[in-house]
Design an enzyme around this catalytic site. Structure first.
Site, PDB file in Angstrom:
ATOM      1  N   THR A   1       0.903  -1.225   0.001  1.00  0.00           N
ATOM      2  CA  THR A   1       0.148  -0.102  -0.042  1.00  0.00           C
ATOM      3  C   THR A   1       0.942   1.043   0.064  1.00  0.00           C
ATOM      4  O   THR A   1       1.940   1.316   0.568  1.00  0.00           O
ATOM      5  CB  THR A   1      -0.886  -0.064   1.135  1.00  0.00           C
TER       6      THR A   1
ATOM      7  N   PHE B   1       1.242   5.087   0.709  1.00  0.00           N
ATOM      8  CA  PHE B   1       0.342   6.241   1.587  1.00  0.00           C
ATOM      9  C   PHE B   1       1.254   7.554   1.167  1.00  0.00           C
ATOM     10  O   PHE B   1       2.305   7.714   0.668  1.00  0.00           O
ATOM     11  CB  PHE B   1       0.672   5.858   2.975  1.00  0.00           C
TER      12      PHE B   1
END
Length: 278
Positions: free
Chosen positions: A172, A174
């Site tokens: 992921t 960010f």
């Protein structure tokens, strides 16, 4: 300065882990929603916000980009977190007894193969760590949670299956939001510029906008579109490019973009973080 960094979710969530890894000197501040994260920084309750924007398996986190046009916060950094999901349940539970698994919709989407293979029904929760807390509170031995390992420690659950994500590259990305701009100058090192724009309603406007980056040798690392104003013909674009606005070739490209656009908003200039495939 508050010494705090806001994140969406409950203690033990992946965003919590990202805060601990990227900013170990700051105190993580859990928030119920992404809107609350933005508001915490805007009010001065936190210095930064750790915001997930995309995942290599499940794709973009759609809610975020609808919040960006209205915020005055700036993107000051990016961070890549390898995602490892564990199936956890009440102590003593057997995997064969689990009928349902709770998790955030992104977590469920990243573990489809495991759920299908074991005949487990996915149930959506507000976030991964919150799903673990719910399992601990409900006391149902047929119910499990898909969450990071930290959540099992926080809520006293037992891990039944480890690293159940569909692919080992599961990561992921960010972005970190702040009230202040990042202190980065042209020439300090590789940088990215993030911005929103809306093209003018003329033929081939988007083609002409993108042409400015091509002719100036600028790499556009992200381009996403969003319908706005309840219309199917009015579109806003979120983009990221490699480069700093003070560099001459970037200036030329942004000038050309401005000519064919009716709005342009710079969301931040920040150092490029290296994504390492694990």
């Amino acid at each position: 300065m508050t010494g705090k960094i806001a994140y969406q979710g409950e203690p033990g969530a992946n965003s919590h882990i990202a805060c601990n890894e990227a900013y170990p000197h700051l105190e993580p501040l859990p928030c119920r929603t992404f809107e609350d994260c933005f508001a915490a920084v805007e009010r001065g309750d936190a210095d930064l916000a750790m915001i997930p924007v995309e995942n290599t398996i499940a794709g973009r986190v759609g809610d975020i980009h609808y919040l960006l046009p209205s915020t005055q916060l700036q993107i000051v950094a990016e961070y890549y977190l390898p995602i490892r999901f564990q199936l956890m349940a009440l102590p003593g539970t057997k995997l064969a007894a689990v009928k349902k698994a709770r998790s955030h919709i992104m977590g469920l989407g990243q573990c489809r193969n495991f759920l299908r293979e074991h005949g487990i029904e996915g149930v959506t929760s507000a976030d991964t760590a919150g799903a673990a807390r719910e399992v601990a509170e409900l006391g149902d031995s047929t119910l499990a949670a898909i969450a990071p390992r930290l959540a099992a420690d926080v809520y006293g659950l037992e891990i039944l299956a480890e690293d159940i994500e569909d692919a080992t590259h599961n990561t992921t990305r960010f972005i970190i939001m702040s009230r202040e701009q990042a202190e980065i100058e042209a020439g300090d090192g590789p940088a990215k510029t993030a911005f929103l724009f809306e093209v003018r309603n003329i033929p081939a406007a988007l083609y002409k906008v993108l042409g400015g980056f091509a002719t100036n040798g600028i790499n556009m690392t992200k381009l996403e579109s969003y319908l706005i104003g309840g219309s199917f013909v009015s579109t806003q674009f979120y983009a990221e490019i490699s480069g700093h606005p003070d560099e001459r070739h970037v200036q030329l490209a942004l000038e050309e973009l401005g000519f064919f656009s009716q709005s342009l908003k710079i969301l931040g200039v920040f150092p490029t973080s290296e994504y390492v495939l694990v």
